[in-house]
Scaffold this active site. Structure first.
Site, PDB file in Angstrom:
ATOM      1  N   ASP A 169     -28.403 -17.738  -9.967  1.00 48.59           N
ATOM      2  CA  ASP A 169     -28.027 -16.624 -11.098  1.00 48.59           C
ATOM      3  C   ASP A 169     -28.345 -15.504 -10.246  1.00 48.59           C
ATOM      4  OD1 ASP A 169     -30.945 -16.677 -10.589  1.00 48.59           O
ATOM      5  OD2 ASP A 169     -30.635 -16.726 -12.619  1.00 48.59           O
TER       6      ASP A 169
ATOM      7  N   HIS B 268     -24.048 -12.648  18.566  1.00 48.02           N
ATOM      8  CA  HIS B 268     -24.183 -12.646  16.951  1.00 48.02           C
ATOM      9  C   HIS B 268     -25.291 -13.543  16.612  1.00 48.02           C
ATOM     10  CE1 HIS B 268     -19.659 -11.599  17.117  1.00 48.02           C
ATOM     11  NE2 HIS B 268     -20.425 -10.484  17.816  1.00 48.02           N
TER      12      HIS B 268
ATOM     13  N   ASP C  22     -29.179  -5.204  18.438  1.00 47.89           N
ATOM     14  CA  ASP C  22     -28.111  -4.216  18.191  1.00 47.89           C
ATOM     15  C   ASP C  22     -28.319  -4.559  16.834  1.00 47.89           C
ATOM     16  OD1 ASP C  22     -25.256  -4.313  17.051  1.00 47.89           O
ATOM     17  OD2 ASP C  22     -24.337  -6.122  18.922  1.00 47.89           O
TER      18      ASP C  22
ATOM     19  N   ASP D 148     -23.646   1.271  14.914  1.00 49.67           N
ATOM     20  CA  ASP D 148     -23.621   0.389  15.819  1.00 49.67           C
ATOM     21  C   ASP D 148     -24.794   0.294  16.598  1.00 49.67           C
ATOM     22  OD1 ASP D 148     -23.236  -2.636  17.012  1.00 49.67           O
ATOM     23  OD2 ASP D 148     -21.190  -1.659  16.426  1.00 49.67           O
TER      24      ASP D 148
ATOM     25  N   HIS E  82     -17.478 -10.017  26.255  1.00 51.96           N
ATOM     26  CA  HIS E  82     -16.888  -9.231  24.724  1.00 51.96           C
ATOM     27  C   HIS E  82     -15.274  -8.005  24.896  1.00 51.96           C
ATOM     28  CE1 HIS E  82     -20.082  -6.914  24.866  1.00 51.96           C
ATOM     29  NE2 HIS E  82     -20.631  -7.700  24.798  1.00 51.96           N
TER      30      HIS E  82
ATOM     31  N   HIS F 169     -15.074  -1.493  19.951  1.00 49.79           N
ATOM     32  CA  HIS F 169     -14.214  -0.858  18.548  1.00 49.79           C
ATOM     33  C   HIS F 169     -14.444   0.404  18.168  1.00 49.79           C
ATOM     34  CE1 HIS F 169     -17.933  -2.129  16.633  1.00 49.79           C
ATOM     35  NE2 HIS F 169     -17.994  -2.509  17.932  1.00 49.79           N
TER      36      HIS F 169
ATOM     37  N   HIS G 228     -16.676  -3.202  12.189  1.00 53.58           N
ATOM     38  CA  HIS G 228     -15.764  -3.219  13.159  1.00 53.58           C
ATOM     39  C   HIS G 228     -14.738  -2.693  12.287  1.00 53.58           C
ATOM     40  CE1 HIS G 228     -17.651  -6.364  15.305  1.00 53.58           C
ATOM     41  NE2 HIS G 228     -18.067  -5.489  15.813  1.00 53.58           N
TER      42      HIS G 228
ATOM     43  N   GLU H  70     -19.197  -0.670  24.040  1.00 50.78           N
ATOM     44  CA  GLU H  70     -20.832  -1.126  24.532  1.00 50.78           C
ATOM     45  C   GLU H  70     -20.500  -2.338  26.076  1.00 50.78           C
ATOM     46  OE1 GLU H  70     -20.759  -4.217  21.045  1.00 50.78           O
ATOM     47  OE2 GLU H  70     -18.986  -3.039  20.409  1.00 50.78           O
TER      48      GLU H  70
ATOM     49  N   TYR I  66     -23.796 -11.078  30.489  1.00 50.70           N
ATOM     50  CA  TYR I  66     -25.007 -11.435  29.968  1.00 50.70           C
ATOM     51  C   TYR I  66     -25.528 -13.189  31.661  1.00 50.70           C
ATOM     52  CZ  TYR I  66     -23.209  -9.454  26.190  1.00 50.70           C
ATOM     53  OH  TYR I  66     -23.862  -7.508  25.297  1.00 50.70           O
TER      54      TYR I  66
ATOM     55  N   ARG J 143     -26.997  -5.686  26.785  1.00 49.76           N
ATOM     56  CA  ARG J 143     -25.858  -5.411  26.389  1.00 49.76           C
ATOM     57  C   ARG J 143     -26.435  -3.331  26.190  1.00 49.76           C
ATOM     58  NH1 ARG J 143     -24.609  -8.199  23.041  1.00 49.76           N
ATOM     59  NH2 ARG J 143     -25.047  -7.791  20.704  1.00 49.76           N
TER      60      ARG J 143
ATOM     61  N   GLU K  84     -24.967   0.244  24.322  1.00 44.36           N
ATOM     62  CA  GLU K  84     -24.029   0.270  22.910  1.00 44.36           C
ATOM     63  C   GLU K  84     -24.645   1.761  22.272  1.00 44.36           C
ATOM     64  OE1 GLU K  84     -23.507  -2.267  19.306  1.00 44.36           O
ATOM     65  OE2 GLU K  84     -21.442  -1.415  19.595  1.00 44.36           O
TER      66      GLU K  84
END
Ligand code: GLY
Ligand code: MN
Ligand code: MN
Length: 444
Positions: free
Chosen positions: A42, A246, A263, A274, A353, A357, A364, A390, A394, A412, A414
């Site tokens: 709940d 991710h 990130d 972002d 990647h 975006h 996104h 971004e 890697y 990265r 961004e």
């Protein structure tokens, strides 16, 4: 500190007007609010409003339904929402109720959800078309079909059901892609809050701390400045974890000599930041780390400098791919004939990647990337659009094709960029990103 966390109600009214202008005559649009989502037994996840519904209403309760009616002599917005209920409100929190919804949100009318069939079916009857956001909530689509069936069953009384179902996602996606000045102002604020969180993370970084402890610093900074929730699960990835795009486990100890990729962005009044920063856990880049880092940073600056109305994401991708491929070749990470490597976009082995975006109410964000049926992202940028830039490199620890010194490096960087009438505005103003600025902040 926050200036103003809510858009004025006039902005939501104007959006509904603009939406009505794009509806066919004699139609009704039905847009559903989000639902509470059970986490376990709940307990629920923190409520997140359906973003199309929020965009048109600013109304933040679950279960509501917005009906927008357009006919020859009518253009009106009717909300169906939860009734005031003292017992429920004592347990679960205040409800706006119908009177306040009309007064504060400027709907033309508002009814309790319990009365929806009685009030809504006459509004649908006789319309030619119904507009809904398809694919979002199948339950709601089914409910709309049920209402249409009910009208059809009464056809002997002369009731006419709409015969056309229109998906209005495209209309709303396009509207949301173009930000107003008030939206941009909120996006500036949430970027400043999020940039401060990245600064705090850099200052708190230390070998032996766990990634989730740094995540806690980010969340503290977001929430204490009004961005109560992150816009998405924060990625706090030490060392080789940065090579999992991710990564959100955030449960390992930080190691001396590793990089830390973060990130993370807050959400303010529904709008996301972002931002990604990568920095050394101990405050000082090693030579191989600094070489990869500088390459990524230079490629990002090159892409950002090329942003202006008419530019395309496809072209920025081309610029960045060429630059990164040449840089990786110069470092000896890519080998062969440079012209061929560039033609093959060889950097994609390590830049795995997209370059960016759209950004807005969703991290996104919605909006078409294509100018035509072609898959390439050839849509020309226009004043008021916001996107991320971004680039990343890697190199997993398992990559035996490169010298050992590069392995386990993941970088990265961004930023969030608004397109202006003449060029761009970088909304990400206070998250350090030059090597000198990062090392100076971390040395303090
Ligand atoms: N934070 C998700 C992304 O950068 O796209
Ligand atoms: Mn992003
Ligand atoms: Mn990101």
């Amino acid at each position: 500190m926050i200036k103003n966390t809510l858009l004025p109600v006039a902005e939501f009214c104007q959006r509904r007007k603009n939406f009505i202008a794009q509806m066919p005559n004699n139609s009704i649009a039905l847009i559903a609010a989000g639902k509470e989502v059970t986490r376990s037994n709940d307990t629920e996840y923190p409520f997140c409003q359906n973003k199309h519904f929020y965009y048109l209403t600013g109304f933040n309760e679950p279960d509501a339904i917005l009906a927008i009616i357009k006919a020859d002599d009518v253009a009106e917005s009717v909300l169906f929402s939860r009734e005031k209920d003292p017992l429920q409100e004592v347990w679960h929190g205040r409800r706006v109720g119908q009177n306040k919804a009309i007064k504060d949100y400027k709907f033309d009318n508002c009814f309790a959800l319990a009365d929806i069939e009685e009030q809504l079916i006459p509004l649908i009857t006789g319309k030619t078309a119904v507009l809904i956001c398809q694919n979002e909530q199948n339950d709601f689509q089914q409910q709309v079909l049920n209402w249409l069936s009910q009208i059809k069953q009464a056809s002997r009384t002369g009731a006419k059901a709409p015969t056309t179902l229109i998906d209005c996602n495209n209309i709303l996606d396009e509207m949301r892609l173009h930000k107003s000045n008030a939206e941009l102002d909120i996006m500036r604020q949430v970027n400043v809050i999020s940039g401060a969180a990245h600064q705090r993370a850099m200052q708190q970084s230390q070998a032996g701390k766990f990634e989730y402890q740094i995540e806690a610093e980010l969340l503290h900074e977001f929430a204490s400045n009004g961005a109560r929730y992150p816009a998405y699960s924060s990625i706090v990835a030490g060392g080789d974890n940065a090579n999992i795009l991710h990564y959100t486990d955030n449960d390992e100890a930080l190691k001396n000599g590793d990089l830390l990729l973060i990130d993370a962005g807050g959400e303010l009044a529904g709008y996301a930041a972002d931002i990604t920063r990568t920095f050394p856990v101990n405050g000082k880049f090693s030579e191989p780390q600094s070489l990869i880092y500088q390459l990524v940073l230079d490629s990002q600056n090159l892409a950002i400098a090329a942003i202006k109305p008419g530019q395309t994401l496809a072209e920025l991708n081309r610029i960045v791919c060429e630059f990164l491929t040449k840089g990786l070749y110069d470092l000896g990470i890519l080998q062969g004939n440079l012209t061929i490597l560039i033609a093959q976009r060889a950097c994609k082995k390590y830049f795995i990647h997209g370059l960016g975006h759209w950004l807005g109410l969703d991290v996104h964000d919605v909006g078409d990337y294509h100018a035509s049926a072609m898959r390439e992202q050839l849509r020309p940028f226009a004043d008021g659009m916001v996107l991320t830039i971004e680039p990343g490199i890697y190199i997993p620890s398992t990559d035996k094709s490169v010298d050992e010194k590069w392995r386990g490096i993941g970088v990265r960087i961004e930023d969030n960029i608004a397109i202006t009438a003449t060029g761009f505005e970088n909304l990400t103003v206070n998250a350090p990103k030059t090597i000198a600025d990062i090392e100076a902040l971390m040395a303090d």
